[in-house]
Design an enzyme around this catalytic site. Structure first.
Site, PDB file in Angstrom:
ATOM      1  CB  SER A 190     -13.890 -67.698  36.880  1.00 17.98           C
ATOM      2  OG  SER A 190     -15.423 -67.896  36.921  1.00 17.98           O
ATOM      3  CG  HIS A 191     -14.506 -64.606  41.025  1.00 14.83           C
ATOM      4  ND1 HIS A 191     -14.368 -64.211  39.848  1.00 14.83           N
ATOM      5  CD2 HIS A 191     -15.475 -63.463  41.746  1.00 14.83           C
ATOM      6  CE1 HIS A 191     -15.320 -63.302  39.436  1.00 14.83           C
ATOM      7  NE2 HIS A 191     -15.828 -62.687  40.625  1.00 14.83           N
ATOM      8  CG  ASP A 224      -8.709 -63.454  38.455  1.00 14.23           C
ATOM      9  OD1 ASP A 224      -7.816 -63.058  37.692  1.00 14.23           O
ATOM     10  OD2 ASP A 224      -9.781 -63.436  38.026  1.00 14.23           O
ATOM     11  CG  ASP A 248      -9.974 -65.749  34.655  1.00 12.01           C
ATOM     12  OD1 ASP A 248      -9.951 -65.010  35.597  1.00 12.01           O
ATOM     13  OD2 ASP A 248     -11.234 -66.176  34.321  1.00 12.01           O
ATOM     14  CG  ASP A 275     -10.923 -61.157  34.866  1.00 10.25           C
ATOM     15  OD1 ASP A 275     -10.386 -61.852  36.028  1.00 10.25           O
ATOM     16  OD2 ASP A 275     -11.984 -61.716  34.167  1.00 10.25           O
ATOM     17  NE  ARG A 276     -11.882 -61.679  40.228  1.00 17.65           N
ATOM     18  CZ  ARG A 276     -11.635 -61.999  41.161  1.00 17.65           C
ATOM     19  NH1 ARG A 276     -11.744 -61.084  42.351  1.00 17.65           N
ATOM     20  NH2 ARG A 276     -11.616 -63.100  41.724  1.00 17.65           N
ATOM     21  CE  LYS A 309     -13.549 -59.266  35.725  1.00 18.46           C
ATOM     22  NZ  LYS A 309     -15.277 -59.361  35.356  1.00 18.46           N
TER      23      LYS A 309
END
Length: 453
Positions: free
Chosen positions: A35-36, A206, A208, A210-211, A307
């Site tokens: 993730s980020h 993104d 995974d 969610d964004r 999200k």
């Protein structure tokens, strides 16, 4: 653990994990994700734990896991276990008679999640918008993360967008050499394509799922806080909200107050929480919150406890189909009605944690001193008068837990804000984030660049 459910080929988006946990009433879920906000010794891998409601583990659960980890005396491994992640269906194993049997289920990565989306949106309206006589041309960038299968199956196969609308849809271990962060810097290929004017709507996801990021024709950029506020103002376009109603909104403290202005008109409460999706879960479980979001392009509703980037994109397509206007026209209409919240975030990365600590300590001492109140600062032709300052803390209205020291706030008399917040980027470095927000009511002043306000 006697039963394991895994997405086909080992791929699930974060919202799909939340969806499956809730659907099968699992005890929880583990997401292994680059993730980020990476963890791990090399800073390139993260582990997220979801609890039974499908949301991120709250602090109390994470702390309990940590305490238990200090008392573990043994663990067992099964080096010979082989699971075919590509084959859908149930596989059973006998693991030293500890469980009879140990069951592994490989499920379609998209299927359960798609069935949920069908109950939320008017797919016929979106399909007509993407395929009918007045169809819009879209460009969707999955950034070689897990979203490729979702974009292809839902937007292309289910909703009729041409196959060439979707780019970078093959999940790659190195994401094609580009960080899978949906922003103007890393989604440069999408931005360039949108600037050409051929496409009316663009989005990126993104790693995974969610964004997300939204772009209009000619590369018109919608910042995340505006996107959240515009979604809030148009929830009546979505069958789910027409049926369920709207009970309240949630936003993280650094997210702009554009959402608050919509909430005031709609006469619903706004909950201002620390950064972290786990703080929204309690609000949604208790029926207080229908929509929530963060300035880092995370938006979702109480259909899940995570999200959900694709959900947000489908909301935008629903709004466009209903309004029959361009992305830019919808955003400008919103500003004309509610005013524009100019908004910027500046990240100072790779700070030595001790240095970061002293910066925040000295800054807090400065702004909370009585002499700082009512000070005025001139920026160009604007005068900003300090109305109040604080170190943000949050009391959860559901369980009463208090979370302190979540960022320093300077709020000015015209509702403009400066926020300073420390974010641990790894165990050896810290990131200082500075958020600047300036409110402008006058429509004739809505065409400036946020950086020059």
């Amino acid at each position: 653990i006697g039963r394991l459910v895994i997405g086909q080929n080992g791929i699930l988006s974060t919202p799909a994990v939340s969806c499956i946990i809730r659907k099968i009433k699992a005890a929880g879920g583990i997401i292994l994700t680059a993730s980020h906000s990476p963890g791990g010794p090399g800073g390139e891998f993260g582990v997220k734990f979801e609890v039974a409601n499908g949301g991120p583990a709250p602090d109390i659960v994470s702390e309990k896991i940590y305490q238990i980890s200090k008392t573990l005396e043994e663990y067992a491994i099964c080096p010979d276990l082989r699971v075919d992640l590509s084959r859908l269906g149930r596989q059973e194993f006998d693991l030293e008679n500890k469980f009879k049997p140990f069951r592994v289920e490989i499920v379609d990565s998209v299927d359960i999640y798609l069935n949920l989306l069908r109950t939320i949106f008017d797919f016929n309206a979106i399909r007509s918008f993407l395929t009918g006589p007045n169809q819009i041309k879209i460009r969707i960038d999955a950034m070689n993360g897990v979203m490729g299968p979702y974009v292809r199956k839902i937007l292309c196969d289910e909703l009729g967008a041409p196959a060439n609308s979707a780019i970078n849809c093959v999940p790659l271990e190195d994401f094609g050499g580009q960080p899978p962060d949906p922003n103007l810097t890393y989604a440069a290929a999408l931005v360039e394509a949108m600037r050409g004017g051929e496409y009316g709507f663009g989005a990126a996801f993104d790693a995974d799922g969610d964004r997300y990021m939204i772009l209009g024709q000619n590369g018109f950029f919608v910042n995340a806080s505006d996107s959240l506020a515009i979604i809030a103002a148009h929830l009546s376009c979505i069958p789910y909200f027409r049926q369920m109603g709207v009970r309240g909104f949630g936003r993280s403290m650094p997210t702009s107050t554009a959402l608050d202005r919509v909430a005031k008109v709609m006469k619903v409460p706004v909950y201002e929480t620390p950064t972290g999706w786990r703080y929204f879960s309690n609000l949604m479980d208790s029926g207080r919150c229908s929509l929530c979001g963060e300035e880092s392009f995370g938006t979702g509703s109480d259909h899940l406890r995570e999200k959900d980037g694709l959900w947000a994109v489908l909301v935008w397509l629903s709004i466009l189909a209903a309004r029959k206007q361009s992305v830019e026209e919808i955003v400008r209409d919103h500003w004309a009605k509610f005013g524009r919240n100019y908004y910027c975030r500046f990240d100072y990365e790779g700070l030595e944690p001790r240095t970061a600590y002293f910066i925040m300590r000295d800054l807090e001492a400065l702004i909370t001193d009585k002499s700082f109140s009512n000070q005025q600062f001139a920026v160009g032709s604007n005068i900003y008068r300090v109305e109040r300052t604080d170190s943000f803390e949050y009391m959860d209205p559901v369980d009463g837990t208090v979370t302190k020291r979540q960022g320093l706030r300077i709020v000015f008399s015209d509702a403009s804000r400066l926020i300073f917040r420390m974010s641990a980027s790894s165990h050896v470095r810290a990131t200082l984030r500075i958020y600047a927000e300036s409110y402008e009511k006058d429509p004739s002043q809505h065409d400036k660049e946020p950086q020059v306000i």
